[in-house]
Structure formats: structure tokens, C-alpha cells
Motif scaffolding. Structure first.
Motif, PDB file in Angstrom:
ATOM      1  N   MET A 160      54.262  54.766  45.549  1.00 54.25           N
ATOM      2  CA  MET A 160      54.904  53.996  44.485  1.00 54.25           C
ATOM      3  C   MET A 160      54.179  54.282  43.169  1.00 54.25           C
ATOM      4  SD  MET A 160      57.415  52.110  43.704  1.00 54.25           S
ATOM      5  CE  MET A 160      58.052  51.253  45.151  1.00 54.25           C
ATOM      6  N   THR A 161      54.369  55.511  42.674  1.00 55.92           N
ATOM      7  CA  THR A 161      53.781  55.904  41.404  1.00 55.92           C
ATOM      8  C   THR A 161      54.473  55.165  40.261  1.00 55.92           C
ATOM      9  OG1 THR A 161      55.326  57.731  41.170  1.00 55.92           O
ATOM     10  CG2 THR A 161      53.257  58.194  42.316  1.00 55.92           C
ATOM     11  N   ALA A 162      53.889  55.262  39.080  1.00 58.40           N
ATOM     12  CA  ALA A 162      54.513  54.630  37.915  1.00 58.40           C
ATOM     13  C   ALA A 162      55.915  55.175  37.694  1.00 58.40           C
ATOM     14  CB  ALA A 162      53.645  54.851  36.676  1.00 58.40           C
ATOM     15  N   TRP A 163      56.085  56.504  37.885  1.00 61.84           N
ATOM     16  CA  TRP A 163      57.400  57.102  37.697  1.00 61.84           C
ATOM     17  C   TRP A 163      58.403  56.590  38.725  1.00 61.84           C
ATOM     18  CZ3 TRP A 163      55.364  62.763  37.054  1.00 61.84           C
ATOM     19  CH2 TRP A 163      54.915  62.927  35.733  1.00 61.84           C
ATOM     20  N   LEU A 164      57.998  56.523  39.975  1.00 61.52           N
ATOM     21  CA  LEU A 164      58.933  56.069  41.001  1.00 61.52           C
ATOM     22  C   LEU A 164      59.264  54.589  40.814  1.00 61.52           C
ATOM     23  CD1 LEU A 164      60.580  56.892  43.426  1.00 61.52           C
ATOM     24  CD2 LEU A 164      58.632  56.379  44.891  1.00 61.52           C
ATOM     25  N   ALA A 165      58.275  53.791  40.434  1.00 63.03           N
ATOM     26  CA  ALA A 165      58.540  52.374  40.151  1.00 63.03           C
ATOM     27  C   ALA A 165      59.547  52.236  39.013  1.00 63.03           C
ATOM     28  CB  ALA A 165      57.241  51.656  39.812  1.00 63.03           C
ATOM     29  N   ALA A 174      70.884  49.422  36.631  1.00 63.92           N
ATOM     30  CA  ALA A 174      72.188  50.081  36.507  1.00 63.92           C
ATOM     31  C   ALA A 174      73.095  49.804  37.705  1.00 63.92           C
ATOM     32  CB  ALA A 174      71.995  51.589  36.349  1.00 63.92           C
ATOM     33  N   GLU A 175      72.611  48.977  38.657  1.00 62.25           N
ATOM     34  CA  GLU A 175      73.352  48.648  39.880  1.00 62.25           C
ATOM     35  C   GLU A 175      73.692  49.904  40.670  1.00 62.25           C
ATOM     36  OE1 GLU A 175      76.653  46.198  38.740  1.00 62.25           O
ATOM     37  OE2 GLU A 175      75.368  44.468  38.346  1.00 62.25           O
ATOM     38  N   LEU A 176      72.700  50.797  40.765  1.00 59.96           N
ATOM     39  CA  LEU A 176      72.842  52.022  41.542  1.00 59.96           C
ATOM     40  C   LEU A 176      71.904  51.979  42.738  1.00 59.96           C
ATOM     41  CD1 LEU A 176      72.736  54.689  38.674  1.00 59.96           C
ATOM     42  CD2 LEU A 176      74.775  53.859  39.869  1.00 59.96           C
ATOM     43  N   GLY A 177      72.227  52.726  43.767  1.00 56.50           N
ATOM     44  CA  GLY A 177      71.296  52.916  44.862  1.00 56.50           C
ATOM     45  C   GLY A 177      70.248  53.949  44.472  1.00 56.50           C
ATOM     46  N   LEU A 178      69.142  53.982  45.202  1.00 53.47           N
ATOM     47  CA  LEU A 178      68.105  54.986  44.998  1.00 53.47           C
ATOM     48  C   LEU A 178      67.911  55.736  46.310  1.00 53.47           C
ATOM     49  CD1 LEU A 178      65.984  56.067  42.932  1.00 53.47           C
ATOM     50  CD2 LEU A 178      64.324  54.638  44.131  1.00 53.47           C
ATOM     51  N   GLN A 179      68.105  57.048  46.284  1.00 62.46           N
ATOM     52  CA  GLN A 179      67.947  57.869  47.476  1.00 62.46           C
ATOM     53  C   GLN A 179      66.795  58.848  47.256  1.00 62.46           C
ATOM     54  OE1 GLN A 179      71.875  59.458  48.518  1.00 62.46           O
ATOM     55  NE2 GLN A 179      72.419  57.478  49.409  1.00 62.46           N
ATOM     56  N   ILE A 180      65.789  58.762  48.131  1.00 58.81           N
ATOM     57  CA  ILE A 180      64.595  59.596  48.043  1.00 58.81           C
ATOM     58  C   ILE A 180      64.732  60.733  49.040  1.00 58.81           C
ATOM     59  CG2 ILE A 180      62.095  59.648  48.283  1.00 58.81           C
ATOM     60  CD1 ILE A 180      62.072  56.658  47.655  1.00 58.81           C
ATOM     61  N   VAL A 181      64.695  61.961  48.555  1.00 60.60           N
ATOM     62  CA  VAL A 181      64.867  63.139  49.401  1.00 60.60           C
ATOM     63  C   VAL A 181      63.514  63.832  49.545  1.00 60.60           C
ATOM     64  CG1 VAL A 181      66.086  65.329  49.719  1.00 60.60           C
ATOM     65  CG2 VAL A 181      67.236  63.398  48.610  1.00 60.60           C
ATOM     66  N   THR A 182      63.115  64.121  50.786  1.00 58.76           N
ATOM     67  CA  THR A 182      61.836  64.777  51.043  1.00 58.76           C
ATOM     68  C   THR A 182      62.021  65.876  52.095  1.00 58.76           C
ATOM     69  OG1 THR A 182      61.098  63.436  52.933  1.00 58.76           O
ATOM     70  CG2 THR A 182      60.712  62.535  50.723  1.00 58.76           C
ATOM     71  N   ALA A 191      54.218  50.763  50.719  1.00 59.16           N
ATOM     72  CA  ALA A 191      54.680  50.140  49.478  1.00 59.16           C
ATOM     73  C   ALA A 191      56.070  50.619  49.097  1.00 59.16           C
ATOM     74  CB  ALA A 191      53.687  50.431  48.352  1.00 59.16           C
ATOM     75  N   VAL A 192      56.367  51.899  49.339  1.00 57.69           N
ATOM     76  CA  VAL A 192      57.705  52.431  49.061  1.00 57.69           C
ATOM     77  C   VAL A 192      58.691  51.947  50.116  1.00 57.69           C
ATOM     78  CG1 VAL A 192      59.076  54.541  48.850  1.00 57.69           C
ATOM     79  CG2 VAL A 192      56.784  54.435  47.860  1.00 57.69           C
ATOM     80  N   ARG A 193      58.280  51.979  51.378  1.00 62.44           N
ATOM     81  CA  ARG A 193      59.169  51.532  52.461  1.00 62.44           C
ATOM     82  C   ARG A 193      59.618  50.100  52.236  1.00 62.44           C
ATOM     83  NH1 ARG A 193      62.406  49.697  54.870  1.00 62.44           N
ATOM     84  NH2 ARG A 193      62.821  49.608  57.108  1.00 62.44           N
ATOM     85  N   GLN A 194      58.698  49.225  51.858  1.00 60.49           N
ATOM     86  CA  GLN A 194      59.035  47.817  51.682  1.00 60.49           C
ATOM     87  C   GLN A 194      59.872  47.574  50.431  1.00 60.49           C
ATOM     88  OE1 GLN A 194      55.139  46.028  51.763  1.00 60.49           O
ATOM     89  NE2 GLN A 194      54.720  46.917  53.782  1.00 60.49           N
TER      90      GLN A 194
END
Length: 473
Positions: A160-165, A174-182, A191-194
Motif C-alpha cells: 500500500m504505497t502512497a501511489w497505490l493508496a 469516481a465510483e470505479l472499481g480498482l483491478q490490480i494486475v500482477t 494491507a492491500v488485501r484488506q
């Protein structure tokens, strides 16, 4: 798609000077190049973003580089400086690597990933210039549609970096979902999972054999109409969706003997200017480990030594807006908590999710659970608490393969909740063992023991039965 490069240095770097040296235009182009979260962004003549550089962060907590990067770190304190390269542009990764390598060389330190050091040679920067990053810019977002913001991360642990936060907040606003691709092999910080909200937000894993799949559920995914969605079997029906599960998600699952002791609780305090926050979390931490937390922050890496006063001051400054914190333990005993402080009509709420990691041959400190609950019930305005034992990694990171659910070990109901229930409902339950009283005898909280055997999921039946009873249903 983006590539992260990080410099870990003993002295504070001057990114503006380093960037000025990389650019043919000289340092005058960098005057006033500051933004919210990122320090500066480099772009080419056509305006395409190449590299975003974040302000250096002073890390005063041992073990964060090892936990999040798998890297050796300088002795604390040290400086953590991140650069994000747009890998869709060929020269961007080399430019970011050159920046990190030169920072490490000039002020002493190392660049991560190790291969970034190969970019120490001169890079052609003709046509590259720097510009301030507007406050609304989101350097972490790689793809934006009308449904989701997509963030592509290529690092051992997505933190959960400053950028990701910032990306989480922008997507929510913006009422959008966030999808993390790895890529396969990447893990999530707890912290990211929760913090990952529900659908359409998800963790998307790109696997060479299985294509894309959900890193938490294993469901096979495809890109369709502006977001990643689950693939449905042709034989699916409304009652039986038959979502295919990626073979990689369930392959080679074995019990390694690693365990986690997971604790979640909520405390509700009367609003008072003298209120000190974080004491409940520290009390549980001390009971379980014998030590206080090691560090805290409002992002990862957690960079500040543990301080109740420091944490309280930040929450007070941001009130009435809620404040999110991450809290970590010493490397010798992996532990991580997220704490959310919220001002409500009922007072000031502290919501804590906490986990401690144990390796094969280490026994979770279950004997300390009741003492921890007693401390919360006696001194910290406990509302409720749930303790579970899980078969999961000692380092607490979340892998992209199946991990069994936790099993309830204990539930605690705060004194006010006990008092508000009619009659003896809170004390006379269908469980085989009677609850134990905690705290003042005139106003006790109740501790409900549960099986807590991670090999036996029937403990959830007891817990669900208890919840239905307490709710009167």
C-alpha cells in the motif's frame, strides 16, 4: 504497464539534481516540479509519460525492505525513493533504472531490483523534459475505463504505497472499481488485501499456462467490455454458475506447518480531546508478543517508530475525515495490523485487523488471547473481538493460490453490548462451554471459547450458531 525502481540510500537524495543531470535542458526545467504524492514526471516531446518520481521517504523501521522487496537494506534510518517507469515506452525503464542507479551511486546505497544497476550508463534524454504532476494525476493507474482503474504491478509484494493508496481513493471517489494486475509469483501485502473493495475490484494474476485468474478466488478471468470479468462455463445455469478455477490456483497445496493468529476488534471511545489512540492495538500486541509494535505509517513501507502520540496527532489533524494506518512488528516475529480511526456519532471508533505469523514448529500464542481480551475489556472500550487461527504464511503476505479459511478460536462481546441484550441471552448460549466474564464484575464483557482447529471447519458452525443466538434470530 509500469515498472517500479527503488533506491535505498543512507543519505537523503536530491532527485531534482539527479534528474537535472539526466536531462539536456538543465535544472531550470525542474524548478517548482512538485506534485501531490509524486515529486516530478518526465515525459517525451509528444507528451507521453515516461517516469514518475516520488519524494524520498525516511524509513526508521527495520525489515521493511526485506518484507516488501526481498532486498537487503541499509541500517535504519535510510531513504526510500521510488520511480515508476511506463514500460509501454521502450526508453522509460532504462531512464528509471538510470535514475535509481545514479541516486544510489551518488549518495551511497543500492538500487532495486538489482538489475537496475546495469542502467548506470548514459541514457539518451534528447526530447525528454520534466513537468509538475497535477494534484489530480494518478501515476499508479495504467488503464482507465468507465468501469475500473487498472494498476499493473511487477514487484515481489504489492504494498500500500502512497501511489497505490491515491489510486484507491481516486477510484472510490469516481465510483470505479480498482483491478490490480500482477505476474504469477507476486503476493499482496495484507494491507492491500484488506483494503481491496468488492466487485468489480479484484486482484488479477497473469499466468503463462492459465491466462488470467483471480488471485483470491482462482476464478478464470478475461478482459471484456472494459474490465476483467469471470469466464462462465457453457453449461452454467443461474443456480450453478460453474466458474472455471485456474489449475495454478489449486496446484501443489500442502500444509507447511505455518500458521497465523488473526485478531480483529473494534473499540468505541467517548470523544475527548485527551483521547490517545492506538493503545488498544498496543495492549494486544504486548500480550501476544511481549513487545510493542515496531513501526507505523499511513502507507507502506511503514516508516515511523511506534508512537501512540504520533499516531494520535495524525488522526486528530485529519479529523473528522477517517484515517488509515499500517502497523508492523519486528522481523523476528512477523506481525502486521491495519487500523482505521473514524469519528462517528457514538464517539471515536478504532477498527483493527491484526495478524501474527508462526513457522513450522512454532505454536501460536493462543494462551495470551484471553489476557489480550481482558485488557481490551478493562481499559479500551471494547465493542467486539474475533480471534481465528489460519493455515497461512508466516510472513503474512497473501499468495495467489488457495489458502484455507481461518477457524474461530474465540469471540468477545463488549460490556455495553452485553448490557443491551435482553435477559440472560448473552450468557445462556447453545455452545457447549459457557462464556467467561472479563473486566469489572459489575459491567463485564463476555469471552466465548471456540474450537479454533484449522483442520476442522466445523468451528464456523458453532460461531454462526452463536451469532444467530445473540441476534435473537
Amino acid at each position: 504497464m509500469t515498472k517500479d525502481v527503488i533506491a535505498l540510500t543512507k543519505k537523503m537524495p536530491d532527485p531534482l539534481s539527479v534528474l537535472a543531470g539526466l536531462l539536456s535542458g538543465g535544472p531550470d526545467k525542474l524548478v517548482g516540479a512538485e506534485g501531490d504524492g509524486a515529486l516530478v514526471r518526465l515525459h517525451d516531446e509528444r507528451g507521453r509519460p515516461l517516469v514518475s518520481v516520488e519524494a524520498p521517504l525516511l524509513v526508521q523501521v527495520r525489515g521493511e525492505a526485506r518484507r516488501l522487496l526481498g532486498a537487503d537494506e541499509p541500517e535504519v534510518p535510510y531513504w526510500w525513493t521510488e520511480a515508476r517507469a511506463t514500460t509501454g515506452v521502450a526508453e522509460a525503464e532504462a531512464l528509471a533504472g538510470t535514475f535509481a542507479a545514479r541516486v544510489a551511486t551518488l549518495v551511497g546505497g543500492t538500487a532495486w531490483p538489482p538489475e537496475a544497476a546495469r542502467f548506470l550508463a548514459v541514457v539518451d534524454t534528447d526530447g525528454v523534459s520534466a513537468a509538475p504532476v497535477p494534484a489530480a494525476a494518478q501515476p499508479a493507474v495504467d488503464v482507465l475505463t468507465d468501469k475500473v482503474a487498472v494498476v499493473i504491478q511487477d514487484r515481489p509484494v504489492v504494498a500500500m504505497t502512497a501511489w497505490l493508496a491515491d489510486a484507491f481513493r481516486a477510484a472510490a471517489d469516481a465510483e470505479l472499481g480498482l483491478q490490480i494486475v500482477t505476474p504469477a509469483g507476486t503476493r499482496l501485502s495484507p494491507a492491500v488485501r484488506q483494503s481491496l473493495p468488492g466487485w468489480p475490484s479484484r486482484w488479477v494474476v497473469q499466468d503463462e499456462q492459465c491466462g488470467y485468474y483471480d488471485g483470491l478466488s482462482g476464478a478464470v478471468l478475461e478482459w471484456n467490455n472494459g474490465l476483467f470479468v469471470t469466464v462462465t462455463s457453457p453449461e452454467a445455469t443461474p443456480r450453478d454458475p460453474r466458474t472455471p478455477i485456474a489449475e495454478t490456483f489449486t496446484r501443489d497445496i500442502a500444509d507447511t506447518g505455518e500458521r497465523q493468529l488473526a485478531v480483529s476488534f473494534r473499540c468505541v471511545h467517548p470523544a475527548d480531546d485527551r483521547l490517545v489512540l492506538g493503545g488498544a492495538l498496543e495492549a494486544v500486541w504486548r500480550e501476544i508478543t511481549g513487545e510493542p509494535p515496531a513501526g507505523w505509517g499511513t502507507e507502506e513501507p511503514a516508516n515511523l517508530p511506534w508512537s501512540l502520540r504520533g499516531l494520535t496527532d495524525v488522526a486528530h489533524e485529519r479529523s473528522p475525515e477517517p484515517t488509515w494506518f499500517v502497523v508492523v512488528g519486528a522481523p523476528e516475529r512477523p506481525a502486521l495490523a491495519t487500523l482505521r480511526v473514524t469519528r462517528t456519532k457514538g464517539g471515536v471508533e478504532e477498527d483493527v485487523t491484526l495478524a501474527f505469523g508462526y513457522g513450522a514448529g512454532e505454536e501460536p500464542a493462543t494462551e495470551a488471547v484471553q489476557r489480550a481480551a481482558e485488557a481490551l475489556a478493562t481499559r479500551h472500550d471494547l465493542q467486539s473481538m474475533l480471534v481465528q487461527i489460519r493455515r497461512a504464511r508466516r510472513d503474512l503476505s497473501v499468495p495467489a493460490h488457495f489458502e484455507g479459511p481461518g477457524v474461530p478460536y474465540a469471540f468477545v462481546l463488549g460490556a455495553e453490548e452485553v448490557r443491551s441484550m435482553p435477559g440472560d441471552r448473552a450468557r445462556r448460549t447453545p455452545l457447549a462451554e459457557a462464556p467467561r466474564e472479563l473486566g469489572p464484575r459489575t459491567r463485564p464483557s463476555l469471552y466465548y471459547p471456540l474450537p479454533g482447529d484449522p483442520s476442522d471447519l466445523s468451528g464456523w458452525k458453532d460461531f454462526e450458531q452463536l451469532m444467530r443466538h445473540l441476534k435473537g434470530s
